[in-house]
Write a protein that holds these residues in place. Structure first.
Motif, PDB file in Angstrom:
ATOM      1  N   LEU A 432       0.835  -1.203   0.000  1.00 39.37           N
ATOM      2  CA  LEU A 432       0.000   0.000   0.000  1.00 39.37           C
ATOM      3  C   LEU A 432       0.870   1.252   0.000  1.00 39.37           C
ATOM      4  O   LEU A 432       0.548   2.248  -0.656  1.00 39.37           O
ATOM      5  CB  LEU A 432      -0.924   0.002   1.216  1.00 39.37           C
ATOM      6  N   ARG A 433       1.979   1.201   0.720  1.00 35.49           N
ATOM      7  CA  ARG A 433       2.917   2.323   0.727  1.00 35.49           C
ATOM      8  C   ARG A 433       3.419   2.624  -0.682  1.00 35.49           C
ATOM      9  O   ARG A 433       3.506   3.771  -1.102  1.00 35.49           O
ATOM     10  CB  ARG A 433       4.099   1.989   1.625  1.00 35.49           C
ATOM     11  N   ARG A 434       3.783   1.557  -1.408  1.00 29.97           N
ATOM     12  CA  ARG A 434       4.234   1.747  -2.783  1.00 29.97           C
ATOM     13  C   ARG A 434       3.107   2.339  -3.640  1.00 29.97           C
ATOM     14  O   ARG A 434       3.332   3.217  -4.473  1.00 29.97           O
ATOM     15  CB  ARG A 434       4.712   0.424  -3.384  1.00 29.97           C
ATOM     16  N   ALA A 435       1.871   1.848  -3.418  1.00 30.46           N
ATOM     17  CA  ALA A 435       0.729   2.351  -4.178  1.00 30.46           C
ATOM     18  C   ALA A 435       0.480   3.825  -3.889  1.00 30.46           C
ATOM     19  O   ALA A 435       0.162   4.606  -4.796  1.00 30.46           O
ATOM     20  CB  ALA A 435      -0.511   1.524  -3.847  1.00 30.46           C
ATOM     21  N   PHE A 436       0.629   4.235  -2.643  1.00 27.93           N
ATOM     22  CA  PHE A 436       0.413   5.637  -2.290  1.00 27.93           C
ATOM     23  C   PHE A 436       1.503   6.542  -2.859  1.00 27.93           C
ATOM     24  O   PHE A 436       1.366   7.772  -2.817  1.00 27.93           O
ATOM     25  CB  PHE A 436       0.320   5.791  -0.763  1.00 27.93           C
ATOM     26  N   GLY A 437       2.569   5.963  -3.376  1.00 26.68           N
ATOM     27  CA  GLY A 437       3.600   6.771  -4.023  1.00 26.68           C
ATOM     28  C   GLY A 437       3.285   7.137  -5.450  1.00 26.68           C
ATOM     29  O   GLY A 437       3.989   7.947  -6.055  1.00 26.68           O
ATOM     30  N   ARG A 438       2.210   6.567  -6.017  1.00 28.38           N
ATOM     31  CA  ARG A 438       1.964   6.746  -7.443  1.00 28.38           C
ATOM     32  C   ARG A 438       1.144   7.980  -7.828  1.00 28.38           C
ATOM     33  O   ARG A 438       1.443   8.618  -8.832  1.00 28.38           O
ATOM     34  CB  ARG A 438       1.301   5.490  -8.035  1.00 28.38           C
ATOM     35  N   PRO A 439       0.075   8.364  -7.110  1.00 25.97           N
ATOM     36  CA  PRO A 439      -0.732   9.511  -7.568  1.00 25.97           C
ATOM     37  C   PRO A 439       0.061  10.817  -7.591  1.00 25.97           C
ATOM     38  O   PRO A 439       1.130  10.940  -6.966  1.00 25.97           O
ATOM     39  CB  PRO A 439      -1.865   9.579  -6.544  1.00 25.97           C
ATOM     40  N   ASP A 440      -0.484  11.790  -8.306  1.00 24.86           N
ATOM     41  CA  ASP A 440       0.134  13.118  -8.309  1.00 24.86           C
ATOM     42  C   ASP A 440      -0.022  13.808  -6.963  1.00 24.86           C
ATOM     43  O   ASP A 440       0.882  14.511  -6.507  1.00 24.86           O
ATOM     44  CB  ASP A 440      -0.510  13.999  -9.389  1.00 24.86           C
ATOM     45  N   THR A 441      -1.212  13.625  -6.348  1.00 24.29           N
ATOM     46  CA  THR A 441      -1.521  14.369  -5.122  1.00 24.29           C
ATOM     47  C   THR A 441      -2.440  13.540  -4.240  1.00 24.29           C
ATOM     48  O   THR A 441      -3.361  12.880  -4.742  1.00 24.29           O
ATOM     49  CB  THR A 441      -2.215  15.706  -5.457  1.00 24.29           C
TER      50      THR A 441
END
Length: 772
Positions: A432-441
């Motif tokens: 999930l941490r890696r996933a939260f690194g993907r959006p712009d904001t």
């Protein structure tokens, strides 16, 4: 100071501010069994982790929107409100123009503070709908499998989950209650929206007086009720379906099933019958086969099957059992087993789902529509099953199956979260941490510096229920509560409504969002509309001013005795179920037609992907905590008192502890290939050998794992670093966070410091001109 009424998900209570500014709470005077979770409330109101001002992650402020691996690892810059709101409005407008509203994810899975107007999820969805919509989420982490399965097999999930047979009916008519997952009393003080009178404790006392027999089937002895008067069947985690099939096979081959009921009220039993007999795979699902999987002797399985036919029997399944891989199967198999007994629709017999999982299942309180903030219409049709957020963020454009449909994950550029904490609910937190690194904001509204706030780009401080006015009440509550404001807002905190109203003004939709009303005017409007509905039904409901001065309104009572599917039982032609056949679907041709190998058209035993081995020999049960609600209250006195050296307690059987050189009170490392956490060992014979139990809800406190390069170690004891982000099946795509396989060892090195009780690194910014 005057005591003021309010309510919470753990119950209604009274609160007041002392002359020194501290908070005092006491139970509602009509509550016969107040929740111990009230003890967490006073410490939270001015805790160091309160977000005191709008804050922006340094990297986002300096470099602008974009994917960022530094989320959760970087300092924040505090801004004034106008500057922060300008940034949020500008980013919302940019994403809408460049990528469309589908690129905004506003799932905001719930459990924010109680209150009908200041319901954070409703406020967020109403706001996003006024600016063109958003990608949404469906279903829940708690019931992801059941909410999709039940409409296929009984036509209506609410019929099972909201109109269950009541406790008085069970106490009066039931002879034997077979509880798969037990009846864990720790969960029943919690009800979404609140409850004024906690009724289950009295119901359980009535059970003891009525002579009702309970069989609690669970790896945990204390999943049985207090003052337990039945038998504990310790079962290997995740094998309940095998036991249910062994019971069903015994009923079948000994001709103890109710063929007439199956013929009139069900469809597809002949397919299930062939499966039980092993005609397709050559494996009869008999008691001996079941014993080899679940660990319960075949003689006991046969004896229980016979005992179930000797009187009125109710078969229940906790929500926890469907929060596992193939979680649809225990619900479906238990329903089929109850149908074979032929008692569905009879008082005290049949099937139940969720007793002991939450406070309002079985409650005889009224089932009334309560005042609700309208959310408007979402013009964007795109959605995801709620537990698939990491998949969505990591794999935009990837196709996946869900409930007979082939869907595609959208390309999310902005995540807007208000009223939830995915770093509590979700599994495999490193992923999930890696996933939260993907959006712009990522924008988050939060009263506290939770892990979700720490992994955001823009954090806006919001009030708690005690710092605002609202109307409160739960789904089966006996009272509607006037939630008076007890405390001033903490530092610069604002209500969600005020924040969204300010954003709506910047985006040119202020009137559509506010309709020209202040929060107090909204409360009066919602109450007045609701009052008119009840008065049209013949109820005497006071005017708002009288209600507010009294502090509560006792709702019209509901029926004391309710039996699930009684009308269907009495006349299936006049009251058919909303299924394709109008009957209980033991075999569903619709589900079978989807062709999902992980969810066939009838209840089935499907082996899990992971099994105990030498490296990970222990089953971990990551269940709901008894000292808080999910992660809410983890900083409170009740939750802290249960910890060991500040770490969440892990219960382990003395035999398993002895084998590992672990003593009571030791700090242990719990690990598998997904991650690791530290916990405090608590030796207990309440857990069966080969099983450890670590409750969810410890605030995620990650550091790099020194034993696993690239891995994450939660030093506080969050079990979701260990659980798999794997769906229940292609049918429901539900959460499977209840179980994991782990190893446990004594921690011998220095203890890493706990960082979650303090805010992240913060730097005040005096004015907008100081922006880096």
């Amino acid at each position: 100071m005057t005591w003021s009424p309010t309510t919470s998900h753990w119950g209604a209570y009274l609160a007041r501010r002392t002359a020194a500014g501290a908070l005092e709470v006491r139970p509602h005077p009509e509550d016969p069994a107040p929740s111990p979770l009230l003890g967490n409330v006073p410490d939270g109101v001015h805790h160091p982790t309160r977000v005191r001002a709008p804050a922006v992650r340094r990297g986002w402020l300096e470099d602008g929107p974009g994917p960022a691996r530094r989320r959760g690892r970087e300092e924040f810059i505090e801004l004034d409100w106008d500057h922060a709101l300008d940034l949020v409005a500008g980013e919302l407008d940019r994403v809408r123009r460049e990528h469309g509203n589908e690129a905004i994810f506003g799932g905001s899975y719930g459990w924010a503070g109680a209150g009908r107007f200041h319901h954070a999820q409703s406020q967020l969805h109403r706001f996003l709908n006024t600016i063109g919509g958003y990608t949404s989420s469906r279903n829940s982490y708690s019931l992801g499998a059941s909410l999709v399965l039940l409409p296929h097999v009984v036509g209506d999930a609410d019929a099972v989950l909201r109109r269950a047979s009541t406790w008085p009916t069970i106490a009066e008519h039931t002879d034997l209650l077979v509880a798969f997952g037990g009846l864990p009393g720790k969960n029943v003080s919690v009800t979404p929206g609140g409850v004024t009178r906690h009724a289950m404790a009295a119901a359980l006392r009535n059970f003891g007086e009525s002579g009702l027999e309970v069989v609690s089937i669970s790896p945990l002895r204390d999943d049985a009720p207090p003052r337990f008067w039945g038998r504990w069947w310790p079962i290997r985690p995740g094998t309940d379906v095998a036991l249910m099939l062994g019971l069903a096979h015994t009923l079948l081959v000994e001709d103890r099933h109710d063929r007439a009921f199956l013929d009139r009220y069900c469809t597809g039993f002949e397919v299930f019958e062939r499966y039980l007999l092993g005609e397709g795979d050559g494996t009869p699902k008999d008691a001996r086969w079941a014993a080899g999987i679940c660990g319960i002797p075949a003689t006991d399985i046969r004896a229980l099957a016979r005992r179930m036919t000797e009187g009125r029997t109710l078969i229940t399944v906790t929500w926890s059992l469907q929060r596992t891989e193939h979680g649809e199967q225990p619900v479906w198999a238990a329903l089929a087993l109850a149908a074979m007994l032929g008692q569905i629709g009879l008082p005290g017999g049949g099937f139940g789902h969720g007793y002991g999982s939450i406070g309002d299942v079985g409650d005889p309180g009224p089932l009334l529509r309560l005042p609700t903030l309208p959310q408007g219409r979402n013009p964007v049709a795109t959605f995801i099953p709620v537990a698939r957020i990491a998949d969505m963020l990591l794999h935009p454009g990837r196709a996946y199956d869900y409930n007979g449909r082939r869907l595609t994950y959208p390309d999310i550029r902005l995540v807007y979260w208000a009223g939830g904490n995915p770093f509590h609910h979700h599994q495999d937190l490193a992923r999930l941490r890696r996933a939260f690194g993907r959006p712009d904001t990522i924008v988050v509204h939060e009263p506290y510096w939770t892990a979700t706030a720490r992994h955001a780009d823009i954090v806006l401080p919001v009030t708690t229920p005690l710092e605002r006015e609202d109307i409160g009440g739960g789904r089966r509550d006996t009272h509607l509560i006037a939630m008076h404001r007890v405390l001033p807002p903490h530092e610069q905190a604002r209500d969600d409504y005020a924040i969204f109203a300010a954003l709506a003004g910047r985006l040119g939709v202020a009137e559509a969002f506010t309709e020209g009303r202040t929060p107090r005017q909204w409360l009066e409007h919602l109450y007045r509309t609701w009052r008119e509905e009840l008065r049209a039904q013949g109820h005497d409901v006071p005017a708002f001013e009288e209600f507010w001065a009294a502090g509560q309104y006792r709702l019209p009572p509901g029926p004391e005795h309710v039996t699930l599917l009684a009308d269907f039982r009495a006349d299936p032609e006049r009251h058919p179920l909303p299924t394709p056949s109008g009957r209980i679907e033991i075999f569903s041709s619709v589900i079978a037609g989807f062709g999902y190998p992980d969810c066939p058209g009838h209840p089935a035993w499907l082996p899990p992907a992971e099994r105990p081995d030498r490296r990970h020999p222990l089953y971990l049960i990551a269940n709901q905590p008894g000292t808080r609600l999910h992660g809410q209250g983890d900083i409170g006195a009740v939750s802290r008192a249960a910890k060991i050296a500040g770490r969440e307690p892990l219960r382990i059987h003395p035999d398993d502890a002895r084998e590992r050189g672990i003593a009571d009170g030791d700090i242990v490392r719990v690990f598998n290939d997904r991650g690791a956490c530290l916990a405090g060992a608590r030796l207990s014979e309440e857990v069966m050998p080969g099983v450890v139990q670590l409750a969810t809800g410890a605030w995620f406190d990650p550091v790099d794992d020194p034993d696993r390069p690239g891995g994450v170690l939660c030093v506080h004891g969050n079990p979701n670093v260990l659980t798999a982000d794997r769906p229940t099946s292609r049918l429901a795509q539900g959460c499977t966070g209840q179980h994991a396989l782990v190893q446990v060892e004594r921690h011998t090195g220095p203890l890493p410091p706990l960082r979650h009780p303090s805010p992240p690194p913060l730097r005040p910014l005096r004015s907008q001109e100081d922006t880096p």
